[in-house]
Design an enzyme around this catalytic site. Structure first.
Site, short mmCIF file in Angstrom:
data_model
loop_
_atom_site.label_atom_id
_atom_site.label_comp_id
_atom_site.label_asym_id
_atom_site.label_seq_id
_atom_site.Cartn_x
_atom_site.Cartn_y
_atom_site.Cartn_z
N TYR A 71 0.87 -1.18 0.00
CA TYR A 71 0.00 0.00 0.00
C TYR A 71 0.90 1.23 0.00
O TYR A 71 1.88 1.28 0.75
CB TYR A 71 -0.89 0.02 1.25
CG TYR A 71 -1.79 -1.19 1.36
CD1 TYR A 71 -3.10 -1.15 0.92
CD2 TYR A 71 -1.31 -2.39 1.91
CE1 TYR A 71 -3.92 -2.27 1.02
CE2 TYR A 71 -2.12 -3.51 2.01
CZ TYR A 71 -3.42 -3.45 1.56
OH TYR A 71 -4.24 -4.55 1.65
N GLU A 72 0.55 2.23 -0.80
CA GLU A 72 1.48 3.34 -0.99
C GLU A 72 1.68 4.23 0.23
O GLU A 72 2.59 5.05 0.26
CB GLU A 72 1.09 4.17 -2.21
CG GLU A 72 -0.28 4.79 -2.11
CD GLU A 72 -0.86 5.08 -3.50
OE1 GLU A 72 -0.13 4.97 -4.48
OE2 GLU A 72 -2.05 5.41 -3.57
#
Lengths: 244, 312
Positions: A41-42
Site C-alpha cells: 500500500y502506498e
C-alpha cells in the site's frame, strides 16, 4: 468487477493495492485462492494477512493493525521500481484501446473540462509493476479510442512504445469494466474483448466502446461469481458500500 | 539539568502557532501521512486566520486541500491527487479548476512517487532525484519540475528527473510528542519524515504531549526529531475526521456527509460556517462533534505492541 479483479491475483504474488475497489479485490483474493499473496500500500504498509474489516481507505486502522511492516512511501515505491511487484490495480476516468489511463482531466465536446483528482500512485504502478489490471465503469465516454491526457502509461501508441519511451517493464494485462473483460494480447498490444459479462448484450458493449471491437470466436461469457465468492463479498461488504 | 542546557519548550496554542509560523504566499506541505494523521485542525485555523495565496504541497490530502481551496486560501497546488478518498472527486477542487470559484488554483500534477522523490531530494540536499516512473506520460510533459534525462553512466538509459521541493513549512500530525517537538508516529508513514527534513520550518500537532523519557524509551518510533521542530501544538482529535491509530478511528460518516453537503457552493459555505468559522478552536470543534460521536470514534480494543527491550 471485484470478483473478476480478485481472480487476476495469483497465489504468492506481490500485489500493489490501489485505493477504492482494489482494496476489496485484494481482501477477496487473500480469503479465497491467494492466501499467500503480499499486499503493498502506498502509504507504506505491507500486509501478509487480510485485514479483519472492510476498508474504505488504505490508512484505516484495521489495515494498520496486524500489518507486516509499516514504513514510509519510498520503501514500497522503491520496491515497485526495482521490480518486486507482480501485479498492480488501477482505476481511472478514461481508458483507451492501448490501456492508457486518464485520471487528470476530461475535455468535453463543448470545450469545458471536468477536473479529476489526479494520478495518486496510479502512474507509478502503471509505469513499474510487472503487469496491471484496470477497473473502469463501461461507457463510450469513459472508453474513448485515445485518451486526451495520459496520466498513467499503457502501451502508448501500441507496439514497442513502452520500450521506446524508456519504461523497463510492465503494461496492462487486462481491463475489467462493468460490461466485460479486455485482454491486451493483440499483436499491437491493443485491447481484445475476452469476455462479456452475463446479461450484457454484445451489441451494447460494441456501441458503448469508443474503439471498434472486432468480433472474435474467442469472446466468451465472463465466468459468473461462484456461491463462495458471492458469500464472501456479502460478508466483507455487508452494507454494499463498494458493491452497490 | 540546568534550564539553559535543556531544549526549548515549544508548546503553544494553535492560533499562536499559525499566527507565528504562517503568512500569505507560503508553501506548506500537509497530509504527508496520506489518509491517516491529516492535520485538519491546523487547516481550519489557516482558514480562520484568512491566509491567502498559499501553495499547498502533498501527495494526497483527502478533503483537507479541498476545504482550503474552497475557503479561498490557495493559489497553487503541487500534488498527486486532490479529492475525497472514499467518495472520489471533491467539489471545491473541481469548482476552482472548472469554473474559477472562488478563484482558479494553479495545479502542478505529480504522481505519489514523484512528490515523494521531490521531498526526499530536498531532505537529502540534492537538486533532483532520478526515477523510472512517468516516462511517456503527460504528467512528465506538463510539470516543469519533471524532465526526462539520460543516465550519466549509460546514455541509452532513459530516466525522469524530479526537482527537489523545499516547502516553507511542514505541518505534521503525530499521536504523541514531547514539548520540544520529537514526535512518535505509528502506522503508514507516507512521506512524513521527508516532509519535515525538506521544509524550512516544522509545526507538530499532537494528540498527546508526553515526557521526553517516553520518546527516548522507543527511539525507533520517533519519526521527527525535535531539533527540526519550531512549534508544538497539543489538541486531542486534531486529525479528525482522519484516523490517529490507537487514539481514534476514521470518521467515515464525516467524509460521506462532506461529499453530500458540499456539492454546491452554498452548501460548502454553510459547511464552512458550521465547522470552521463558528467554532473558535479544536475544543469547540470537539463540543460540536459531541460526546457520543467522540465515544463512537474512540479505540474499542486496545492492541499493544510487544515489549521492546532496549537494555544492554
Amino acid at each position: 468487477m471485484v470478483v473478476t479483479a480478485a481472480r487476476e491475483i495469483k497465489d504468492g504474488e506481490v500485489v500493489y493495492v490501489g485505493m477504492r475497489l482494489p482494496l476489496l479485490a485484494f481482501l477477496m483474493a487473500k480469503n479465497l485462492h491467494a492466501p499467500s499473496a503480499v499486499g503493498f500500500y502506498e502509504n507504506g504498509l505491507i500486509r501478509e494477512t487480510p485485514s479483519s474489516e472492510l476498508l474504505f481507505t488504505m490508512g484505516d486502522p484495521p489495515n494498520i493493525l496486524g500489518a507486516t511492516q509499516a514504513g514510509d512511501m519510498l520503501n514500497v515505491m522503491g520496491m515497485l521500481q526495482s521490480g518486486r511487484v507482480d501485479i498492480g490495480f488501477l482505476g481511472a476516468g478514461e481508458v483507451d484501446k492501448f490501456g492508457n489511463l486518464n485520471s487528470t482531466a476530461v475535455h468535453k465536446v463543448d470545450g469545458s473540462i471536468v477536473r479529476l483528482p489526479g494520478s495518486g500512485g496510479a502512474s507509478d504502478i502503471a509505469s513499474l509493476a510487472k503487469r496491471t489490471v484496470m477497473l473502469v465503469e463501461h461507457s463510450k465516454r469513459r472508453l474513448p479510442e485515445r485518451v486526451s491526457y495520459v496520466t498513467s502509461p499503457g502501451y502508448g501508441d501500441g507496439g514497442d512504445w513502452r520500450q521506446q519511451v524508456g519504461l523497463i517493464r510492465g503494461g496492462p494485462s487486462c481491463l475489467i469494466t462493468t460490461m466485460g473483460v479486455f485482454r491486451f494480447d493483440n499483436k499491437d498490444n491493443s485491447a481484445r474483448l475476452e469476455s462479456i459479462h452475463p446479461s450484457v448484450d454484445s451489441s451494447v458493449i460494441k456501441s458503448e466502446t469508443g474503439w471498434e471491437i472486432v468480433s472474435d470466436d474467442s469472446t466468451r461469457s465472463t465466468q459468473e461469481p461462484s456461491k463462495e465468492e458471492l458469500a464472501l463479498i456479502r460478508k466483507i461488504d455487508p452494507k454494499r458500500f463498494w458493491t452497490a | 539539568m540546568e534550564e539553559s542546557m535543556t531544549a526549548k519548550n515549544k508548546l503553544m496554542s494553535m492560533s499562536e502557532a499559525i499566527s507565528e509560523l504562517t503568512s500569505d504566499e507560503m508553501s506548506i506541505v500537509m497530509g504527508s501521512g496520506m489518509e491517516q494523521n491529516i492535520p485538519f485542525s491546523a487547516g481550519h485555523e489557516l482558514i480562520r486566520q484568512k491566509r491567502r495565496n498559499l501553495h499547498l504541497v502533498g501527495p494526497i490530502s483527502d478533503i483537507l486541500f479541498d476545504q482550503l481551496i474552497g475557503a479561498g486560501c490557495v493559489s497553487k497546488v503541487s500534488a498527486a491527487w486532490v479529492g475525497n478518498v472514499m467518495m472520489g472527486s471533491a467539489y471545491n477542487f473541481r469548482r476552482s479548476i472548472e469554473q474559477g470559484i472562488p478563484h482558479k488554483v494553479e495545479v502542478t500534477d505529480y504522481s505519489n512517487f514523484a512528490i515523494a522523490c521531490a521531498l526526499h531530494a530536498a531532505a537529502l540536499g540534492v537538486p533532483y532525484l532520478p526515477m523510472r516512473s512517468l516516462l511517456g506520460t503527460d504528467i512528465l510533459k506538463n510539470n516543469p519540475n519533471l524532465i526526462e534525462i539520460e543516465s550519466p553512466f549509460d546514455t541509452s538509459e532513459k530516466l525522469s528527473a524530479v526537482k527537489a521541493l523545499c516547502p516553507d513549512l511542514a505541518i505534521i500530525h503525530a499521536q504523541r510528542a514531547d514539548c520540544h517537538g520529537s514526535a512518535h508516529i505509528w502506522g503508514g508513514l507516507g512521506v512524513v519524515a521527508d516532509s519535515a527534513k525538506a521544509s524550512k520550518r516544522t509545526l507538530i500537532l499532537a494528540d498527546e504531549i508526553v515526557e521526553t523519557e517516553v520518546i527516548e524509551s522507543d527511539p525507533n518510533r520517533t519519526v521527527v526529531p525535535g531539533f527540526l521542530v519550531d512549534a508544538v501544538v497539543c489538541e486531542p482529535y486534531a486529525a479528525h475526521p482522519s484516523p490517529s491509530q490507537g487514539k481514534y478511528n476514521r470518521d467515515h460518516h464525516h467524509y460521506t456527509e462532506y461529499h453530500a453537503d458540499t456539492k454546491d457552493r452554498e452548501g460548502f459555505l454553510n459547511w464552512l460556517e458550521r465547522w470552521v468559522f463558528e467554532v473558535p478552536d479544536r475544543a469547540g470543534y470537539r463540543r460540536l462533534l459531541g460526546d457520543a460521536r467522540l465515544l463512537e470514534l474512540s479505540v474499542r480494543d486496545t492492541a499493544l505492541a510487544a515489549e521492546t527491550d532496549f537494555g544492554y
